[in-house]
Structures are given as structure tokens and as C-alpha cells.
Design a protein around this motif. Structure first.
Motif, short mmCIF file in Angstrom:
data_model
loop_
_atom_site.label_atom_id
_atom_site.label_comp_id
_atom_site.label_asym_id
_atom_site.label_seq_id
_atom_site.Cartn_x
_atom_site.Cartn_y
_atom_site.Cartn_z
N VAL A 221 1.58 7.30 -0.28
CA VAL A 221 1.27 8.57 -0.92
C VAL A 221 -0.07 8.52 -1.65
CG1 VAL A 221 1.98 10.19 -2.71
CG2 VAL A 221 3.64 9.35 -1.05
N CYS A 222 -0.26 7.53 -2.51
CA CYS A 222 -1.52 7.51 -3.27
C CYS A 222 -2.54 6.58 -2.64
CB CYS A 222 -1.27 7.14 -4.73
SG CYS A 222 -0.58 5.51 -4.93
N CYS A 223 -2.11 5.77 -1.67
CA CYS A 223 -2.99 4.83 -1.00
C CYS A 223 -3.53 3.75 -1.91
CB CYS A 223 -4.15 5.55 -0.29
SG CYS A 223 -3.60 6.60 1.02
N GLU A 224 -2.96 3.58 -3.09
CA GLU A 224 -3.34 2.45 -3.91
C GLU A 224 -2.66 1.22 -3.30
OE1 GLU A 224 -5.40 2.48 -6.40
OE2 GLU A 224 -5.63 4.67 -6.53
N THR B 118 6.06 11.10 -10.16
CA THR B 118 5.39 12.41 -10.08
C THR B 118 6.13 13.32 -9.10
OG1 THR B 118 3.42 11.05 -10.16
CG2 THR B 118 3.10 13.42 -9.98
N TYR B 119 6.54 12.71 -8.00
CA TYR B 119 7.27 13.47 -6.98
C TYR B 119 8.55 14.07 -7.55
CZ TYR B 119 10.44 14.12 -3.03
OH TYR B 119 11.35 14.63 -2.15
N CYS C 160 4.10 7.25 -8.02
CA CYS C 160 4.14 8.41 -7.13
C CYS C 160 5.55 9.00 -7.11
CB CYS C 160 3.76 8.02 -5.71
SG CYS C 160 2.00 7.87 -5.48
N LYS D 86 5.48 24.94 3.01
CA LYS D 86 6.18 25.51 1.85
C LYS D 86 7.24 24.53 1.36
CE LYS D 86 3.95 29.35 1.96
NZ LYS D 86 3.97 30.25 3.09
N MET E 56 0.87 -1.18 0.00
CA MET E 56 0.00 0.00 0.00
C MET E 56 0.90 1.22 0.00
SD MET E 56 -2.35 2.40 1.46
CE MET E 56 -2.16 2.35 3.21
N LYS F 271 -7.88 8.21 -4.06
CA LYS F 271 -7.99 7.28 -2.94
C LYS F 271 -7.34 7.85 -1.69
CE LYS F 271 -8.16 2.31 -3.30
NZ LYS F 271 -7.63 1.19 -4.08
N ARG F 272 -6.23 8.52 -1.91
CA ARG F 272 -5.48 9.04 -0.78
C ARG F 272 -6.34 9.98 0.06
NH1 ARG F 272 0.10 11.21 0.77
NH2 ARG F 272 -0.52 12.90 2.15
N PRO G 277 -1.29 14.91 -3.25
CA PRO G 277 -0.31 15.23 -2.22
C PRO G 277 1.06 15.67 -2.75
CG PRO G 277 -0.39 12.86 -2.54
CD PRO G 277 -1.33 13.46 -3.53
N MET G 278 1.16 15.99 -4.04
CA MET G 278 2.47 16.42 -4.51
C MET G 278 2.79 17.84 -4.03
SD MET G 278 3.95 13.96 -5.77
CE MET G 278 3.32 12.30 -5.89
N LEU H 232 5.89 36.61 10.24
CA LEU H 232 5.01 36.93 9.13
C LEU H 232 4.26 38.21 9.47
CD1 LEU H 232 3.75 36.23 6.46
CD2 LEU H 232 2.20 34.71 7.61
N SER I 254 6.45 17.28 2.04
CA SER I 254 6.75 16.01 1.39
C SER I 254 5.42 15.30 1.20
CB SER I 254 7.65 15.17 2.27
OG SER I 254 7.43 13.81 2.02
N PRO I 255 5.25 14.60 0.08
CA PRO I 255 3.98 13.91 -0.15
C PRO I 255 3.70 12.84 0.90
CG PRO I 255 5.54 13.50 -1.94
CD PRO I 255 6.14 14.53 -1.07
N ALA I 256 4.72 12.50 1.69
CA ALA I 256 4.47 11.50 2.72
C ALA I 256 3.84 12.13 3.97
CB ALA I 256 5.76 10.78 3.09
N LYS J 296 -9.00 8.04 1.97
CA LYS J 296 -8.44 7.33 3.13
C LYS J 296 -8.14 8.29 4.28
CE LYS J 296 -7.25 2.99 1.71
NZ LYS J 296 -6.83 1.74 2.24
N GLY K 99 2.99 34.29 2.75
CA GLY K 99 4.26 33.89 3.35
C GLY K 99 5.02 35.06 3.93
N ILE L 97 11.35 10.63 -0.46
CA ILE L 97 10.03 11.22 -0.12
C ILE L 97 9.85 11.29 1.39
CG2 ILE L 97 7.54 10.84 -0.23
CD1 ILE L 97 7.76 9.82 -2.94
N GLU L 98 10.36 10.31 2.09
CA GLU L 98 10.23 10.27 3.55
C GLU L 98 10.68 11.61 4.14
OE1 GLU L 98 8.93 7.61 4.84
OE2 GLU L 98 9.09 8.13 6.96
N PRO L 99 9.81 12.27 4.93
CA PRO L 99 10.11 13.65 5.35
C PRO L 99 11.46 13.84 6.04
CG PRO L 99 7.87 13.07 5.92
CD PRO L 99 8.49 11.82 5.38
N TYR M 217 7.97 3.63 -1.99
CA TYR M 217 6.75 4.27 -2.47
C TYR M 217 6.51 3.74 -3.86
CZ TYR M 217 7.43 7.41 1.43
OH TYR M 217 7.59 7.91 2.69
#
Lengths: 610, 155
Positions: free
Chosen positions: A136-139, A161-162, A158, B92, A133, B6-7, B63-64, B121, B96-98, B10, A396, A176-178, A154
Motif C-alpha cells: 500500500v505505501c511501498c515503504e 489508516t485503512y 497502513c 466507489k 515491502m 513513495k507509493r 491510496p486510502m 449512469l 481497496s488501498p491494495a 513507484k 455517480g 485490505i486484499e480486494p 500490510y
């Protein structure tokens, strides 16, 4: 001359310091590519200006400034690393070789961590995982996943695209992991981008890629004369694209596409094939930023879709708006990109001779005054204090980083952010003088409106004519093609492209003439009326007259139907064309010389209007 | 409008079934990408006892790219301006998409607990905050009382 040289030297060293360059390195790095790219030194098309520069395609820029550096590092100092890894290190250190080396020898584990590199361990990047799973997209299902050595998986769609999205920032693309710092290498980026989406057949995808490739290289190489003018329509629709060079640049440069038909060897093909790294959008974006942030030395060709970069070998002192108006035409740094689009390195705008830069800038501003777009820009954007790119604040903080040149400044006072560390609020001061000045300018503008319209109409007329000439040429070109295709089947005795080369030359001459005329109206608008300005105007008339004759001649060709007699006609007209073109160029030169000497002797005086 | 990814479905399900303490996020009926959010002020902060309304919108490329979040309730905070815009790194460059809606809202809650007047700000607020922190905190409490405590907010 001597103090010119001095300022060149001192400013150059300043720039190196800023970028951490040692002059030694720049010399070895910025030397022309060994791959035979068309980057030999050229001298300015402005005969009055002593200036040397090189022009080359964007991809050569990447090869020279990025890949060659990485290869150098690899062969001389760090043979244990791949070029790809070295690229990440270089990118992290803003493409400065020496900095990479010093950080490497200083504290390698720390540097490696900061870059996000790790030991190559034969990690399989793409694999298919059962019942996966994607966070990111939950597919879910049996998905193809991508991961770096960190094993943060991932789904590859995804990830793709990322990577595509993040590459646009021009920074190193990371996992991708923050909190994971691991860098995605450029070759991985390329394989992600070229990856086949699941469920698409190979042939389908290849076709798409082919199409895409054609699209991308559309502006670059049109070896086939057939495709060139047929794509005229599509290139015209592109004109709606917002160009920073509002008034005239787009029209003008489109027009020159014709020259490509007859003289096109870009040497881009082999580049694309040789190095897959060149397909990395992240590297492309990094190159854009690199060129933009070194704008004193590098410039894009402002022509629409032109992928060339011009690198100055001579330093040009950017005329400051605070400085005294620099009117000497010998100070107008006109350069031509390798596709022969002429532009002013100072203004990043088309060749505006005989107008000096400040005048051209003023004129352009004036011309755009009426447009709603500019009104909007004035109301909602501010120029970056460093590179003058217009910036809209979209929310911002007031700590603004220019996307283009990466300059950090304060949105409120436009001073450098570095001075704001602890006293950010002290810039909120009201300056009544500035407000008064802008009000005054506005009223003056109203007074000169009618005078302005007179000159603007003439300026614009030539601009429109230029588009008309282009269409005419398109029609003639199409006739020729048909005729040649037809005759190649029936007889050997057809005309060759060489025979009509002169048409392209005439057309270039015609454009150059019109362009100079346009700017001579801008010039005249700011001129004080006196005896010398009358002389200037009569020279303008001469040029105008010749230009129109040449344009008419072209028009006549258009009316001809393709037939056997065409060849005869073309041959007959040839002399006339060559003669008129030479005359246009001569009168153009005379007009510019007249303006130049008038300014230098003080015979031509500019009005003190705004 | 295109089908909801889907994301988003969910995430929405989880936000409803397993809400974060002190945070609510309810999707709007007309637009499932638009959420009404409330965040309770952290107890150790000047915003304690306040319940702040926010709006959150998931752009097409979510989520991009990061969700767009804005305070609707007036708040006295150096990193939130009077239009409710928020200066927060994960909204900003550090998106991250995660990351998820819930992690973003938690970050905002944490921002309430730890104002950062060095990267302001709302300049005026930051000035106050830096020159006289005690007074600024008092003002923040006062505003919370006035605008964000539910009993007065219901009007």
C-alpha cells in the motif's frame, strides 16, 4: 386517546416487520441497561403532551443494543464464539439476534463466509517482518505488519489508516486484499487504533492519547467545575461547525453547558474503562447508523456535541407535510436528553413551544431563506424522501442510498429504488403543477417580507440576548471561582456551590423564557390579527417584561467585584432571583396555555400564507 | 505541496517502464498526481479501434481512497455520462488501498467491453440500450468513429 393508541400499535408492528423484529425480542433488548445508566423513563417537558421516553449516552446505546445482544447470544446459544465474533455476525445481520440464529442454524459455513469469520487459530496479528515491502505505501525495510488469518500482510501503519478510514462507512471492516472477505474484529480495530506508531516513545504517545481522550470526552463529563467555564472559549469556536439545526439550536444549547458544572454525573467513565470494544470507531459509526435508520424511535440530541440518544417509549406520529396542519400543542413531542437539552422529537429541533411543529418548521425555513447557504442547499441538494436528510449528489448513479437512514431511492423521481429494477427510465415525467406552485410561493414570500422582518428582529434579538446572558454568566462564574479559591485558603467561611445553585436554576429559567418568547414571535407572525391575538400579545409582553428583569439582575451581579461582600450580596439577591425565575416560568406556562387553548377553541387562527 | 508518497512514485515508475497493453498513463509535469490516460477500446466491443482520452487524479488521501477518473472523449455507454463520469464499483464502495492505478484502468477497459445498462449512469443511453441493443451498439460504434478514432481526433 384510543385511536392514538391504535396507531401507535400498528405503526410499531410495521416497524418491527421492517426490521425483522419480533416484538418479544425488542422488549427484552431495548429494556434499560442494568449498569445503572441514567435511562429511566421520563415524561415530556411539554406538560400538554403525554409522552414517555428514555435518554442515555451514546455509549450506553452501544452497550445495550450491540454488546448486550452479543453477550446474550453467547451465554444462551452460541458459547463457542467470542463476543467480538458475535458482534460481526450481528452487524452483518443488522443487529437482529433472531436472524443471526436462523442463519447460523441454516447454513453455518455459508454464514461464516459471508460474515468473514474464521476459526480462531492463535494467529499472530502483529509481527515484524524483515525486508518487507508494504503493497500500500511501498515503504520497505523491517516493518511491523498486521494480518488476519488469511496472512495478507500490510504494514501496520497502513492498516491503521485503512481501518480508520473504512470505519467511517459503518460497515464491517474487511481485509485490505480486494477479494478477501475476512472481517477485522472490533478488538483488532481497537488495538490497531491504539497502536504505537514506530519511532514514537511510549510516554509521548500516552500523553497524546490522554489529550485525545480529554478531547473526546470534553462534552461529556466535566466533573471539575474549574475546567468548565475556562473551556468556554473553545466551545464557542465550535459554533462555526455546520449544524443541521441552523437557525438557533447551536447557540441555545451551548448556553446550557453551565448546568453541567453543578449537576454532572454521566456515568460515562466506568463505561469507557470497562469495555475496550466501546473504543472501536467502527462500532461507534454502526451505532450512529443504527440510530439514524430507526429515526422513528430514536433521536440524537440535536445539541452541539451532545452525545445523548433519546428513545421513545410512546409512539409519535410524525406529522406529514401532506397531512392537515396539526396545530394542537398537545401533539408537540418535546423531550429532554439526559443532559436536559429540551428538543422536539418531531422536528429534531429545540423546544419551539408555543409554536406547533409545522409553524416552527415553516419559520425556520423562512429565516434561512435569506442565507446563501440555504440557497445553495436548495439549488444543489434534495431531501432524502425517507428521513429528509439533505443529500448532494456528487456524481455517480441515480441509484442513491441515503448515508443516514440507508434508504435506497431514485434521484430522478424520488421513488423507492426497489420499484426501478426494470423500468428506471419511466420516472422522467414533467409535472407542470409543481413548477407553478413553487413560483406562486416565491411571490407570496416577497409580499410578506416587511411583516416578517418585524417579527424576525424580535426573534433574533432574544437569540442574541441569550448569548449575552451566557457571557454574563461566564463572567460571574469566573468571579465566583476566583473568590472561592481565594477564600478556601484564608477562611473556612466561604460560600459553597450549593449556595449558588439557584443561579443556575435562574439561568435555565431565563433561557427557557427567552426561548419561548422567541417562538412566540414566530407564532405571532403566522397569526390572524383579532381580539384573541391581542390577548396573546399582551401575555407576551408580560413574559418579556419579567425575562428582562431577570436578565438585568444577572447583569448587576456581573458588575460586582469578587470580595468578601460578594457573599452577602449573593445571599441578598437570592430571594429576588428565585422569585423572578418562578415568575418567568409561570408566565411562560401561561403563554403556552393561552396559545394552546386559543388554538383548541379556534380563537387563534393562523394565516393561510406560505 | 507535500512530497509525493513513495507509493505514487513507484506506481508511476511501473506504469512508464511496464505499461499495460492498450493503456497509457502519463503524469502531468506540473502535478504528479494528475495523469493523462488513454484507453483503447476492447477489440470485441463497439468501442474497438477507438482511443479514449481520460484524466485521472490521485487525491491527497490516495491510496486510502480511490483515484478520480473521468472520460474526456465523448462516449456512448450506459455507465458513463455526458460529463465523462464513470459508474464503477471499484471507484466507489469497493475501492481497496491494495488496488492500483493500473488495476483501475483495466477495470474501466473491461467496463467498455461489458456495458451494464441495468445499473445506468446515463439514463437515456441505458434506455436505448435496453429497448434496442443493436441500434445502441451501432450508435456506440458511430460515436467511436466520430470522436475516438485517432485520425479524426487529431483535429
Amino acid at each position: 386517546m384510543s385511536d392514538e393508541y391504535d396507531s401507535y400499535e400498528s405503526d410499531l408492528s410495521f416497524e418491527f416487520e421492517e426490521e425483522g423484529y419480533s416484538s418479544e425480542e425488542t422488549e427484552s433488548q431495548d429494556s434499560p441497561g442494568s449498569n445503572g445508566s441514567p435511562a429511566s423513563e421520563s415524561t415530556s417537558p411539554n406538560a400538554l403532551c403525554k409522552l414517555t421516553y428514555r435518554s442515555f449516552p451514546m455509549l450506553s446505546f452501544i452497550e445495550e443494543n450491540f454488546i448486550a445482544k452479543a453477550q446474550d447470544l453467547r451465554s444462551l446459544f452460541l458459547p463457542d464464539f467470542s463476543v467480538d465474533q458475535l458482534l460481526i455476525m450481528l452487524q452483518y445481520k443488522n443487529w437482529l439476534k433472531l436472524e443471526v440464529l436462523s442463519d447460523y442454524y441454516d447454513n453455518w459455513p455459508k454464514f461464516r463466509e459471508a460474515c468473514g469469520l474464521c476459526e480462531e487459530s492463535g494467529h499472530e496479528r502483529f509481527k515484524t517482518v524483515k525486508d518487507f515491502m508494504c503493497p500500500v505505501c511501498c515503504e520497505s525495510g523491517d516493518l511491523q505488519v498486521f494480518s488476519l488469518q488469511c496472512n495478507h500482510e500490510y504494514c501496520s501503519t497502513c492498516y491503521r489508516t485503512y481501518v480508520e478510514t473504512t470505519a467511517l462507512h459503518g460497515a464491517i471492516v474487511r481485509c485490505i486484499e480486494p477479494l478477501c472477505n475476512l472481517a477485522v474484529l472490533h478488538l483488532d480495530i481497537v488495538s490497531l487504533i491504539n497502536m504505537l506508531p514506530t519511532g514514537v516513545s511510549l510516554t509521548e504517545e500516552l500523553q497524546k492519547l490522554d489529550l485525545k481522550k480529554n478531547d473526546e470526552t470534553d462534552g461529556d463529563e466535566k466533573e471539575d467545575s474549574d475546567t468548565d467555564l475556562l473551556s468556554l472559549e473553545s466551545s464557542e469556536t465550535n459554533r462555526n461547525d455546520p449544524s443541521p439545526f441552523h437557525v438557533t439550536a447551536d447557540l441555545y444549547f451551548d448556553v446550557f453547558d453551565f448546568s453541567k458544572t453543578l449537576t454532572s454525573t454521566d456515568g460515562l467513565d466506568h463505561l469507557n474503562d470497562v469495555n475496550p470494544l466501546l473504543n472501536s470507531p467502527a462500532l461507534l459509526q454502526a451505532a450512529r447508523i443504527s440510530v439514524d435508520s430507526r429515526f422513528k424511535k430514536f433521536s440524537w440530541c440535536p445539541a452541539l456535541d451532545c452525545p445523548s440518544v433519546v428513545q421513545l417509549e410512546t409512539f409519535v406520529n410524525k406529522t406529514d407535510s401532506n397531512q392537515k396542519q396539526e396545530s394542537r400543542l398537545s401533539k408537540v413531542p418535546i423531550v429532554a436528553c439526559f443532559k436536559s437539552h429540551e428538543f422536539c422529537f418531531n422536528c429534531r429541533f429545540e423546544n419551539h413551544l408555543p409554536s406547533p411543529c409545522w409553524l416552527a418548521e415553516k419559520w425556520i425555513k423562512k429565516c434561512s431563506d435569506d442565507s446563501e447557504t440555504l440557497n445553495w442547499l436548495q439549488a444543489h441538494t434534495q431531501g432524502c424522501p425517507e428521513c429528509l436528510a439533505l443529500i448532494e449528489k456528487n456524481g455517480g448513479c441515480n441509484h442513491v442510498v441515503c448515508r443516514k437512514c440507508q434508504y435506497e431511492f431514485c434521484w430522478i423521481c424520488f421513488g423507492p429504488w426497489s420499484e426501478h429494477k426494470s423500468s428506471f427510465w419511466q420516472c422522467n415525467r414533467f409535472v407542470p403543477e409543481e413548477v407553478k406552485e413553487t413560483e406562486l410561493n416565491k411571490s407570496k414570500h416577497l409580499l410578506s417580507l416587511s411583516r416578517y422582518l418585524h417579527y424576525y428582529q424580535r426573534f433574533a434579538a432574544h437569540q442574541i440576548s441569550m448569548a449575552g446572558d451566557y457571557k454574563t454568566l461566564g463572567t460571574i462564574h469566573a468571579h465566583m471561582l476566583n473568590y472561592m479559591k481565594y477564600t478556601s485558603f484564608t477562611e473556612r467561611n466561604s460560600i459553597s456551590w450549593n449556595d449558588i445553585q439557584y443561579l443556575s436554576d435562574s439561568y435555565k429559567g431565563l433561557c427557557a423564557g427567552r426561548k419561548t418568547l422567541m417562538w412566540s414571535y414566530a407564532f405571532a407572525f403566522y397569526l390572524c390579527p383579532n381580539n384573541f391575538s391581542t390577548i396573546f400579545e399582551s401575555m407576551q409582553d408580560f413574559l418579556n417584561d419579567t425575562v428582562e428583569k431577570l436578565s438585568q439582575l444577572l447583569e448587576q451581579l456581573k458588575l460586582m467585584q469578587p470580595s468578601k461582600t460578594l457573599r452577602v450580596l449573593i445571599a441578598n439577591k437570592r430571594e429576588k432571583f428565585v422569585e423572578l425565575t418562578a415568575l418567568v416560568l409561570q408566565r411562560r406556562r401561561m403563554l403556552i396555555d393561552c396559545a394552546n387553548s386559543g388554538i383548541e377553541k379556534g380563537d387563534l387562527v393562523f394565516l393561510q400564507t406560505s | 505541496m507535500a512530497a509525493l508518497p513513495k507509493r505514487i512514485i513507484k506506481e508511476t515508475q511501473r506504469l512508464v517502464s511496464d505499461p499495460v497493453p492498450g493503456i497509457t498513463a502519463t503524469p502531468s509535469e506540473e502535478n504528479l498526481r494528475y495523469f493523462q490516460v488513454t484507453i483503447d477500446g476492447p477489440s470485441s466491443s463497439p468501442y474497438a479501434k477507438g482511443r479514449f482520452d481520460l484524466e485521472l487524479f490521485l487525491p491527497d488521501d490516495y491510496p486510502m481512497c480511490a483515484p478520480k477518473v473521468r472520460f474526456l472523449t465523448k462516449i456512448y455507454h450506459p455507465n458513463i455520462d455526458k460529463l465523462g463520469r464513470i459508474c464503477l464499483d471499484v471507484l466507489k464502495d469497493n475501492w481497496s488501498p491494495a488496488l492500483q492505478i493500473r488495476t483501475i484502468l483495466l477495470s474501466i477497459q473491461a467496463l467498455l467491453g461489458a456495458p451494464n445498462p441495468d445499473d445506468p449512469l446515463a439514463n437515456d443511453v441505458a434506455v436505448d440500450w435496453k429497448s434496442d441493443e443493436a441500434k445502441a451498439i451501432a450508435t456506440a460504434k458511430e460515436w467511436t468513429e466520430k470522436y475516438a478514432v485517432p485520425s479524426t481526433d487529431s483535429s
